[in-house]
Motif scaffolding. Sequence first.
Motif, PDB file in Angstrom:
ATOM      1  N   ILE A 461       1.090  -0.992  -0.098  1.00 43.61           N
ATOM      2  CA  ILE A 461      -0.168  -0.020  -0.047  1.00 43.61           C
ATOM      3  C   ILE A 461       0.751   1.305   0.001  1.00 43.61           C
ATOM      4  O   ILE A 461       0.690   2.090  -0.768  1.00 43.61           O
ATOM      5  CB  ILE A 461      -1.126   0.259   0.844  1.00 43.61           C
ATOM      6  N   SER A 462       1.875   1.201   0.903  1.00 47.58           N
ATOM      7  CA  SER A 462       2.573   2.341   1.026  1.00 47.58           C
ATOM      8  C   SER A 462       3.351   2.369  -0.546  1.00 47.58           C
ATOM      9  O   SER A 462       3.921   3.863  -1.136  1.00 47.58           O
ATOM     10  CB  SER A 462       4.179   1.813   2.083  1.00 47.58           C
ATOM     11  N   PHE A 463       4.177   1.339  -1.116  1.00 47.69           N
ATOM     12  CA  PHE A 463       4.772   1.754  -2.458  1.00 47.69           C
ATOM     13  C   PHE A 463       3.493   2.428  -3.180  1.00 47.69           C
ATOM     14  O   PHE A 463       3.668   2.991  -4.709  1.00 47.69           O
ATOM     15  CB  PHE A 463       4.896   0.150  -2.966  1.00 47.69           C
ATOM     16  N   MET A 464       2.123   1.756  -3.342  1.00 44.71           N
ATOM     17  CA  MET A 464       1.480   2.166  -4.532  1.00 44.71           C
ATOM     18  C   MET A 464       1.641   4.042  -3.878  1.00 44.71           C
ATOM     19  O   MET A 464       0.719   4.588  -5.111  1.00 44.71           O
ATOM     20  CB  MET A 464      -0.036   1.227  -4.366  1.00 44.71           C
ATOM     21  N   PHE A 465       1.153   4.206  -3.254  1.00 40.29           N
ATOM     22  CA  PHE A 465       0.706   5.956  -2.786  1.00 40.29           C
ATOM     23  C   PHE A 465       1.992   6.492  -2.800  1.00 40.29           C
ATOM     24  O   PHE A 465       1.589   7.540  -3.711  1.00 40.29           O
ATOM     25  CB  PHE A 465       0.681   5.857  -1.291  1.00 40.29           C
ATOM     26  N   ALA A 466       3.816   6.089  -2.773  1.00 40.70           N
ATOM     27  CA  ALA A 466       4.236   6.835  -3.468  1.00 40.70           C
ATOM     28  C   ALA A 466       4.633   6.187  -4.739  1.00 40.70           C
ATOM     29  O   ALA A 466       5.107   7.917  -5.306  1.00 40.70           O
ATOM     30  CB  ALA A 466       5.347   5.898  -2.689  1.00 40.70           C
TER      31      ALA A 466
END
Length: 534
Positions: A461-466
Amino acid sequence: MRKTPKIGIWVAIIIATFVVSALGALFIEAPSLNVLQVWQDPYYRHVTKFSFYQSFLSTVLSVGLAIPVAHAFSRRSFPGKRLLLKLFATTLVLPVLVGVFGLLAIYGNRGLLAQLLEALDSQLPFSIYGLNGILLAHVFFNLPYATRLLLQSLETIPAEQHKLCAHLGMGHWQKFKWVEWPRLKQQLAHVCGLVFMLCFTSFATVMALGGGPKSTTIELAIYQAIKFDFDLQAGALLAIWQMLLCGLMALTIQRLAKPVSVSAGSTSSKIYLTNDSAKSKFWDWGWIGFSALLVLPPLLMVILSGLNSQVLAVFSDVRFWSALWASLKVATLASVFALLAGIGILISSRRLRLNFHEKRADQIELIGTIILVTPGLVISTGLFLLLRSMTDVFSLAFVVVVAVNGLMGLPYVIKTLSQPMLQIEQQYQYVCASLGMKGWQRLKVVEWRALKKPMAHAFAISFMFAIGDLSAIALFGSQEFRTLPLYLFQLLGSYQMDAAAVVSVTLLALSVGCFTLIETLFKANSKVTYADAK
């Protein structure tokens, strides 16, 4: 009572220092701490009103339409339902500009719908730029998200209540009024608050579809004041104004949103229908079809539009590969930072909870989620003002973008891992203590094996947002340093639509592919037994 690890406290102190330093720079640059001066300026007053106006309309449309959509999904079963709901879940973390490009490909001035109407000697009755486009994009991103939340609420209705309604011969409206609506109503304030905040702090959507000064929000006004006008005082004052408004709204939402009560009884995935008439079927399938037509065509158009004659030209352009490499580096490092910081905070907070210091645990976790009240663009603005007096801001652009994106992913890491980490500590703390297992050995044998799936999900999820973020890079980006979202925005701004289509489908494939790959790598069974611990 075991001693509380200090790692989470130190992480919280570092994050608080980072944010306070950025906010301090805003206060120093602001011409006056009287932020009401913003309200005295006609343009900034208009910007504030428009921010609330578009957020209110977006929330009414997104949540208002999500209610019948969620209700229809709860009553109908069909092939592909799980896949469609999974697509609904991805719209929240879908790179914003990818969704915007898909909407432009259908509803734009030269989109699919405009071309069909032109063939019929007609014209598109609306322009996607301005308020129309902002509302359309916000409904596209937030209606599926609201639908998922409301559907989860409906699925908590005990199976016994469904059976009782069927036994009493209730019609659909009676069942909705007396059983389903009370359950939806409990979740409604929370869902409305979340959607309103997401729309109020929306940056990339308004930046791409705003259509001029008439359709500008506070965040976009901050960006314009600093990036184009280099009016640092106006940018600082607007950033403080934005932060205060977000803080007030967050407190209001917290007061209004009440936890959903859990009724006694068993829940069931079986669908119980009452007096299923042709009219009811038409109503339900109509809303399911509407939601599918809202979500699927833009995503499909991103893929179809990306397969054009500019593929080789884009892939042979060094700017594309430079942006791709920058995006991967930023997303990976930001996700690692968010995951490690989140784990550090939760290691301390879970021990505080087990030592009956709930208030201190909440305070530490609150620092980790401070970005929800202080938007990324506000933090970026403060850092820009802070660093410009010390060094060349753009020389530290990469570090700042990684740090801001890491902070933006941290709340989702904390929300994803807080319960699993607390449960693991409750379950295995005495076993580990009796075996003398601690540190790296405990992490390897117990924590990692039990938590690798939720950790992978939090990282993904963090990767997708970043990888899809535009707020931080928009301020610190340059010709030497830009990510794929910034490169895509520049292509859209120069009307290179075919090249933008190739970059969009690449960004979509990269996001979904990395998300799937990360979760697949950690799909192994994570159950830990006493024998494993031994």
